[in-house]
Scaffold this motif. Structure first.
Motif, PDB file in Angstrom:
ATOM      1  N   UNK A   1       0.854  -1.211   0.000  1.00 49.62           N
ATOM      2  CA  UNK A   1       0.000   0.000   0.000  1.00 49.62           C
ATOM      3  C   UNK A   1       0.872   1.237   0.000  1.00 49.62           C
ATOM      4  N   UNK A   2       1.909   1.196   0.890  1.00 46.95           N
ATOM      5  CA  UNK A   2       2.805   2.340   0.989  1.00 46.95           C
ATOM      6  C   UNK A   2       3.502   2.588  -0.356  1.00 46.95           C
ATOM      7  N   UNK A   3       3.957   1.471  -0.988  1.00 46.51           N
ATOM      8  CA  UNK A   3       4.634   1.574  -2.280  1.00 46.51           C
ATOM      9  C   UNK A   3       3.728   2.226  -3.334  1.00 46.51           C
ATOM     10  N   UNK A   4       2.473   1.728  -3.314  1.00 45.56           N
ATOM     11  CA  UNK A   4       1.522   2.284  -4.288  1.00 45.56           C
ATOM     12  C   UNK A   4       1.281   3.758  -4.064  1.00 45.56           C
ATOM     13  N   UNK A   5       1.097   4.083  -2.743  1.00 48.63           N
ATOM     14  CA  UNK A   5       0.840   5.497  -2.434  1.00 48.63           C
ATOM     15  C   UNK A   5       2.018   6.360  -2.911  1.00 48.63           C
ATOM     16  N   UNK A   6       3.239   5.873  -2.558  1.00 49.43           N
ATOM     17  CA  UNK A   6       4.426   6.663  -2.929  1.00 49.43           C
ATOM     18  C   UNK A   6       4.547   6.774  -4.449  1.00 49.43           C
ATOM     19  N   UNK A   7       4.374   5.612  -5.132  1.00 54.16           N
ATOM     20  CA  UNK A   7       4.527   5.664  -6.591  1.00 54.16           C
ATOM     21  C   UNK A   7       3.432   6.520  -7.237  1.00 54.16           C
ATOM     22  N   UNK A   8       2.232   6.473  -6.637  1.00 55.92           N
ATOM     23  CA  UNK A   8       1.150   7.311  -7.170  1.00 55.92           C
ATOM     24  C   UNK A   8       1.533   8.770  -7.040  1.00 55.92           C
ATOM     25  N   UNK A   9       2.041   9.079  -5.823  1.00 54.23           N
ATOM     26  CA  UNK A   9       2.450  10.475  -5.594  1.00 54.23           C
ATOM     27  C   UNK A   9       3.502  10.887  -6.614  1.00 54.23           C
ATOM     28  N   UNK A  10       4.476   9.943  -6.837  1.00 56.27           N
ATOM     29  CA  UNK A  10       5.518  10.225  -7.827  1.00 56.27           C
ATOM     30  C   UNK A  10       4.929  10.514  -9.191  1.00 56.27           C
ATOM     31  N   UNK A  11       3.996   9.617  -9.556  1.00 55.15           N
ATOM     32  CA  UNK A  11       3.367   9.751 -10.881  1.00 55.15           C
ATOM     33  C   UNK A  11       2.648  11.084 -10.996  1.00 55.15           C
ATOM     34  N   UNK A  12       1.935  11.389  -9.899  1.00 51.83           N
ATOM     35  CA  UNK A  12       1.203  12.655  -9.864  1.00 51.83           C
ATOM     36  C   UNK A  12       2.181  13.809 -10.089  1.00 51.83           C
ATOM     37  N   UNK A  13       3.321  13.687  -9.390  1.00 51.74           N
ATOM     38  CA  UNK A  13       4.335  14.728  -9.485  1.00 51.74           C
ATOM     39  C   UNK A  13       4.865  14.804 -10.928  1.00 51.74           C
ATOM     40  N   UNK A  14       5.195  13.623 -11.489  1.00 51.69           N
ATOM     41  CA  UNK A  14       5.675  13.574 -12.867  1.00 51.69           C
ATOM     42  C   UNK A  14       4.669  14.198 -13.816  1.00 51.69           C
TER      43      UNK A  14
ATOM     44  N   UNK B   1       2.345  16.334 -13.103  1.00 52.41           N
ATOM     45  CA  UNK B   1       2.320  17.783 -12.933  1.00 52.41           C
ATOM     46  C   UNK B   1       3.511  18.439 -13.646  1.00 52.41           C
ATOM     47  N   UNK B   2       4.689  17.761 -13.485  1.00 54.29           N
ATOM     48  CA  UNK B   2       5.897  18.279 -14.116  1.00 54.29           C
ATOM     49  C   UNK B   2       5.724  18.340 -15.638  1.00 54.29           C
ATOM     50  N   UNK B   3       5.200  17.219 -16.168  1.00 59.29           N
ATOM     51  CA  UNK B   3       4.957  17.159 -17.609  1.00 59.29           C
ATOM     52  C   UNK B   3       4.008  18.273 -18.053  1.00 59.29           C
ATOM     53  N   UNK B   4       2.974  18.449 -17.225  1.00 56.63           N
ATOM     54  CA  UNK B   4       1.985  19.484 -17.548  1.00 56.63           C
ATOM     55  C   UNK B   4       2.654  20.856 -17.654  1.00 56.63           C
ATOM     56  N   UNK B   5       3.465  21.163 -16.602  1.00 55.06           N
ATOM     57  CA  UNK B   5       4.123  22.475 -16.628  1.00 55.06           C
ATOM     58  C   UNK B   5       5.084  22.577 -17.807  1.00 55.06           C
ATOM     59  N   UNK B   6       5.796  21.448 -18.078  1.00 55.89           N
ATOM     60  CA  UNK B   6       6.742  21.472 -19.196  1.00 55.89           C
ATOM     61  C   UNK B   6       6.016  21.715 -20.520  1.00 55.89           C
TER      62      UNK B   6
END
Lengths: 125, 327
Positions: B27-40, B42-47
């Motif tokens: 669960x923790x892994x999924x949460x962290x990876x989801x957060x990462x993905x979300x961050x990515x 967002x990053x892609x969006x801004x880029x």
């Protein structure tokens, strides 16, 4: 008095012949024409003692009027012909150069023929 | 059930705990990876947004560059017109002087004739009167000729500054070459009083009217001639007295083609820059003296007429530009 007129414009001949029509008719003036500096020198070599006065344009292709003036003043000493320079560009450089080379007078185009006739009278008296 | 001993219980509890731990870890892994993905994401969006902005900015810059280029070309035309001004003034002044002079003379002649015909019949000299009338007519022809000459110069000046309309008209190449060589010669003479060059012309009379855009070809001729005079002027500065600056313009009727040559005995073009001289903005002139567009523009204008512009040059000896036009 024989005057050699030097100008690369052919119609200058007609113009001078007309402007001096009366003087030519009375025999006061004889006009000769050259259409380049080179031609003028040829004329001078062939008729050295004839032309008393030379009226030359400055801006001509080939030998310029100033070069012609230099040659004439160097080569033809007796009798020294009177040389008047005519230019469309009445600038100081041309004027100074002409005077330095020994020009006797300096006229600006368009030529004022009344003034020129006055000058001819005083120069040749 | 009583068989279950305490060690078994420990094993089960341990196993259960391990499973819970693993689950939690997942669960923790999924949460962290989801957060990462979300961050990515967002990053892609801004880029992407930045790229979009940059794209718009680039498009605007490109548009501005194109406008500047057009402006430069127009400036080049106007600058060459500026160079022409002195030549034009001289070329108009001359015919106007003739117009003024011959009309002055004709006024005098008319007065003379008026006096002559007032004389009593037995004192009149018909021959003299006829001669006056003949001269009067000749002068009228001169006035007409020189008036037209001035008008033609004004007309070509206006054509030169006008924007290209792209119209081809039957044009006398020889007359065009003659006109522009005079204009550039007198333009240069008026600008630099110390300069003098021999201008030689040799026109093939068998060339009739050629269908071309006269103002474009005129622009090219002006450019080539100005360059030619410039090259001889530069050479005179270094060589001195014995050098005779000469520019020659000639035309030749070839089969289906005509050739215009602009030849000078000036500085010549070094091998190393021969392939650069038709490039836009390439110039060897000091800053502010040349735009570097003249030859590039000339090249394009000749190409647009279906012709070719060639170069022959030897450093120190001189340069020849050859224009080939279809006839």
């Amino acid at each position: 008095m024989k005057i050699l007129v030097v100008d690369d414009e052919q119609d200058v001949k007609t113009l001078f012949e007309q402007r001096f029509r009366k003087e030519i008719k009375n025999g006061e003036i004889i006009l000769a024409f050259a259409f380049s500096g080179e031609e003028a020198l040829e004329f001078m070599n062939a008729n050295e003692h004839e032309a008393v006065l030379i009226l030359s344009d400055i801006n001509m292709p080939g030998m310029s009027g100033l070069e012609l003036l230099k040659h004439i003043k160097e080569k033809f000493e007796k009798p020294p012909p009177i040389v008047m320079m005519i230019t469309a560009y009445g600038d100081k450089d041309n004027y100074n150069e002409a005077i330095k080379l020994g020009a006797d007078d300096f006229l600006t185009k368009p030529v004022d023929f009344i003034a020129l006739k006055e000058k001819l009278k005083t120069k040749t008296q | 059930m009583n068989n279950i001993n305490s060690s078994d219980v420990i094993v089960f509890v341990c196993a259960g705990l391990l499973i819970i731990l693993l689950l939690f870890g997942f669960i923790l892994f999924f949460i962290i990876s989801y957060r990462h993905k979300q961050k990515d994401f967002n990053l892609l969006q801004t880029q992407k947004q930045k790229i979009d902005e940059q794209k718009v900015a680039l498009e605007t810059t490109l548009k501005e560059l194109k406008e500047t280029q057009d402006q430069l070309i127009q400036n080049e035309k106007m600058a060459s017109l500026g160079e022409l001004t002195a030549g034009i003034a001289h070329e108009i002044q001359n015919p106007l002087n003739f117009v003024n002079n011959f009309s002055d003379i004709n006024i005098e002649l008319a007065d003379e004739l008026a006096l002559a015909i007032q004389k009593p019949i037995n004192e009149r000299n018909v021959q003299d009167e006829e001669s006056i009338i003949n001269i009067f007519k000749e002068n009228e022809d001169k006035i007409n000729h020189h008036g037209k000459r001035a008008a033609a110069i004004v007309k070509s000046m206006l054509q030169h500054s006008r924007n290209n309309t792209g119209t081809k008209e039957p044009t006398s190449i020889n007359a065009l070459c003659d006109e522009y060589s005079r204009l550039s010669y007198h333009g240069l003479r008026a600008k630099d009083k110390t300069f003098n060059a021999t201008l030689e012309t040799s026109f093939d009379p068998s060339i009739g009217l050629i269908n071309i855009n006269a103002q474009d070809i005129g622009r090219v001729l002006l450019n080539l001639l100005t360059n030619a005079f410039y090259a001889t002027n530069e050479k005179k500065k270094t060589v001195g007295e014995n050098y005779l600056p000469t520019v020659k313009i000639s035309t030749k009727n070839l089969e289906n083609k005509i050739e215009i040559r602009v030849e000078d005995n000036g500085t010549g073009i070094p091998e190393t820059i021969k392939n650069k001289i038709f490039q836009p903005f390439f110039t060897t002139k000091p800053t502010g003296q040349g735009t570097g567009l003249g030859l590039s523009l000339s090249f394009d204008l000749i190409k647009a007429q279906g012709g070719q512009l060639h170069l022959q040059s030897k450093e120190g000896m001189g340069t020849t530009f050859i224009i080939i036009l279809p006839s």
